[in-house]
Design an enzyme around this catalytic site. Structure first.
Site, mmCIF file in Angstrom:
data_model
loop_
_atom_site.group_PDB
_atom_site.id
_atom_site.type_symbol
_atom_site.label_atom_id
_atom_site.label_comp_id
_atom_site.label_asym_id
_atom_site.label_seq_id
_atom_site.Cartn_x
_atom_site.Cartn_y
_atom_site.Cartn_z
ATOM 1 N N ASN A 1 -34.250 -1.821 -43.257
ATOM 2 C CA ASN A 1 -35.037 -2.687 -43.344
ATOM 3 C C ASN A 1 -34.926 -4.317 -42.112
ATOM 4 O O ASN A 1 -34.349 -5.087 -42.335
ATOM 5 C CB ASN A 1 -35.494 -3.708 -44.316
ATOM 6 C CG ASN A 1 -36.090 -2.479 -45.235
ATOM 7 O OD1 ASN A 1 -37.309 -2.172 -45.010
ATOM 8 N ND2 ASN A 1 -35.453 -1.603 -46.101
ATOM 9 N N GLU A 2 -34.953 -3.834 -40.517
ATOM 10 C CA GLU A 2 -34.603 -4.732 -39.621
ATOM 11 C C GLU A 2 -35.540 -5.887 -39.445
ATOM 12 O O GLU A 2 -36.516 -5.552 -40.266
ATOM 13 C CB GLU A 2 -34.954 -4.072 -38.515
ATOM 14 C CG GLU A 2 -33.935 -2.856 -38.414
ATOM 15 C CD GLU A 2 -32.559 -2.948 -37.876
ATOM 16 O OE1 GLU A 2 -31.922 -3.633 -38.174
ATOM 17 O OE2 GLU A 2 -31.738 -2.253 -37.393
#
Ligand code: F6R
Length: 657
Positions: free
Chosen positions: A181-182
């Site tokens: 989850n950037e």
């Protein structure tokens, strides 16, 4: 464990306001919004996390229930998995009731590929314990792109059907990502295909043989999927994680640092080592959080911090500066700012020396090194063949110029950091050279021809043959010798240790072995040095530098009873990534503009490490640029503290054994 956050801990944790050891009363101030346990090193920390997981597995076993674990890959959890395997082997910990779901997988990715997370999990854990096949799940990197959505929904449904995650283990990316989850990921995001951030790809690129070959996408569990777990434990080791840890633990909840979402989880814990904790308020400015013991080290830390933060030289700090910035108790001890200022200024001044081997015929009371013996034997350990010149080239040159006998112990061959086409160029050269001059050495020609052929045919992510690795190692050896000649030491003083832990042909290395330590001890015994220099790198806790440091420190520990060791001092320099904090520095060696230029030319000898190297990482600068900027920055800090203005400085900390 060394410290816990005073107020926000779990109910079984320390009593609020009291340190775990029952030490001094803590102030009620805490900046931390997530319970955080700090350990001296990753090993101790991993043991505690593995113990928590083992307890959970056993508790579920006693209830006759499955234990559902969310697992992570990357370097951080490796030590936890190793400890779980040990518990399985030595303490009978069974995984028969364990069901696991991994966070993520690169996309696209074949499960048996060298870099797949499926393979990682089997190698690091599943193949070594009794978890039933079919109980472990890793997102499938082979799903057709139009089916990924469906796959993701099913993955979450499977977690749900298993009873939901009892425990989620996490690492953290340098940009704050959890899973993949950037930054920008929303708190309600679910399992999905994600574009990888450039910094994530750069960090992973060493596993893939460079950025262009690194995947652009991954399937990852979402933030909401992670937050649904009943317990979440995040691991972080090394100072490269320190800024993002501070943001997540002390900053605002923001999609720019997805790990900060864990502030909203009722049962999350960060387990980190001292280096990853180094930016937390309680570590960086402990006097703001707690009462502290004002020893010389703490005074230097606080006063340099105050001076740099206020932008005032140390000698200009006033009573009011101390009072306004949480240091009135220090002021009360001294009575006036002037006396503290002088004390710390002198401490700083006494670290500066142009005589790293000691100044002969001079009073050495206030110098970092002893005057005697005037001509010392110095042994510089260099983890890779270029760390000596990159990290302490100015000091190396001074030691030689000042008449000391300098030896270099090149600890590893550094062979994996040489590009294939560079190796090919050298292999071709030897074949052509032999042909041209009629040198009849069919064996040599065959070896180099085979190496050249295997390089031409090598597929991405395939390991080099032994011959190719040897060619690559030779290239780096030649460069190191060239630096030694340039600095002015005989090539016989360059000792190539080729430590076995390094020789895997891949980024992943073997653990430090007895053989590595013995090789290191043998060199120390041969040279009987008065000074040992070693790379004291914490920035890269799982990397080569740390293993090389462990080898030196262990060798020194084992040899310390020998007579010659009574005369031996150990100095630690930092590798290519970071510098010691200003308050830690015990010896600072200044460089003139000419000396900086000379060091640059010494670094240039490492041609294979120039112009875009195999393991560039996230820093696009050349090594000479990194070294110069760092050495100039250190000189700049001394100058801002009110000391003389030098062009550049190299810094060392003494390790007392
Ligand atoms: C891996 C994962 C990532 C890593 C993170 C840190 O499954 O989900 O979030 O945990 O990139 O990686 P290391 O531990 O290698 O620094």
């Amino acid at each position: 464990m060394i410290t816990e956050s005073p107020l926000l801990d779990n109910p079984d944790g320390p009593v609020p306001g009291i340190t775990p050891t029952g030490g001094p009363i803590q102030s009620a101030i805490t900046y931390e919004k997530i319970p955080t346990h700090i350990y001296a090193d990753a090993k101790d920390a991993s043991r505690a996390v593995a113990q928590e997981i083992a307890d959970l597995i056993r508790q579920k076993q006693s209830e006759g229930k499955p234990c559902v674990l969310g697992l992570a890959t990357g370097s951080s959890p490796k030590t936890v998995y190793a400890e779980l395997i040990r518990m399985h082997r030595e303490e009978g910990l069974s995984f028969r009731n364990v069901v696991t779901f991994n966070l993520d997988e690169y996309y696209p990715m074949e499960p048996d590929s060298l870099q797949s997370y499926w393979r990682f999990m089997r190698e690091q854990l599943f193949d070594h314990v009794d978890i039933p096949q079919g109980n472990y799940h890793v997102p499938d990197g082979t799903v057709r792109v139009d089916k990924v959505g469906e796959f993701a929904k099913q993955y979450e449904a499977d977690i749900e059907a298993a009873g939901g995650l009892d425990f989620q283990l996490l690492g953290i990316g340098g940009n704050g990502h959890i899973g993949f989850n950037e930054p920008g990921s929303l708190i309600n995001s679910h399992t999905r295909l994600m574009m990888l951030d450039n910094s994530t790809r750069a960090a992973a690129s060493s596993d893939f043989g460079g950025l262009p070959k690194t995947p652009r996408k991954a399937i990852t569990m979402g933030v909401a999927s992670i937050l649904n777990a009943r317990r979440v434990v995040l691991l972080a080791w090394g100072e490269r994680k320190a800024p993002v840890i501070r943001g997540a633990v002390e900053g605002l909840v923001t999609e720019l640092n997805p790990a900060s979402y864990l502030q909203t989880h009722p049962n999350a814990l960060f387990v980190i080592d001292e280096a990853a904790a180094s930016e937390l308020t309680r570590m960086k400015t402990p006097w703001l959080v707690d009462s502290v013991v004002w020893d010389n080290k703490m005074k230097k830390k606080a006063v340099t911090y105050l001076s740099l933060t206020l932008g005032k030289p140390v000698l200009k700090l006033t009573d009011r500066d101390y009072n306004d910035n949480g240091m009135s108790d220090l002021l009360a001890q001294y009575g006036q700012a002037y006396d503290i200022n002088i004390d710390v200024f002198n401490q700083l001044q006494h670290t500066i020396t142009g005589w790293p081997g000691g100044k002969p015929n001079a009073d050495d009371t206030n110098r970092p090194e002893r005057a005697l013996p005037a001509h010392k034997r110095c042994l510089i350990f260099s983890p890779h063949p270029d760390d000596d010149i990159i990290s302490m080239g100015g000091t190396f040159q001074r030691l030689v110029d000042q008449g000391h006998e300098v030896h270099i112990g090149y600890q590893t061959s550094g062979n994996i950091a040489v590009a294939d086409d560079e190796a090919l160029r050298f292999a071709d050269y030897v074949v052509d050279f032999n042909a041209k001059f009629g040198i009849k050495s069919p064996e040599a020609t065959r070896i180099f021809q085979d190496a050249a052929a295997s390089l031409r045919e090598k597929k991405d992510s395939e390991k080099d043959t032994n011959e190719v690795r040897y060619v690559k190692g030779l290239i780096r050896m030649g460069e190191a010798k060239s630096t030694c000649r340039f600095v002015g030491i005989p090539v016989e003083n360059a000792h190539f240790l080729n430590m076995p832990f390094y020789e895997t042909g891949t980024v992943a290395k073997k653990p430090l072995s007895e053989e590595d330590i013995k090789i290191t001890m043998a060199l120390i015994e041969e040279i009987k040095p008065h000074q040992i220099y070693a790379a004291g790198d914490l920035a890269d806790p799982h990397g080569t530098h740390k293993v090389c440091l462990d080898a030196v420190l262990e060798a020194v520990r084992r040899l310390k009873h020998k007579n010659f060791m009574k005369d031996c001092w150990v100095w630690l320099y930092r590798g290519a990534w970071a510098e010691w904090d200003i308050h830690e520095i015990e010896m600072a060696v200044p460089m003139s503009p000419d000396q900086v230029m000379r060091k640059r030319l010494g670094i240039f000898k490492h041609q294979s490490q120039k112009d875009g190297v195999v393991y560039q990482g996230t820093d696009s600068r050349e090594f000479w640029q990194r070294a110069e900027e760092r050495n100039r920055a250190t000189a700049g800090l001394y100058n801002r503290l009110g000391l003389a203005e030098y062009e550049a400085m190299e810094a060392f900390v003494r390790w007392r054994f």
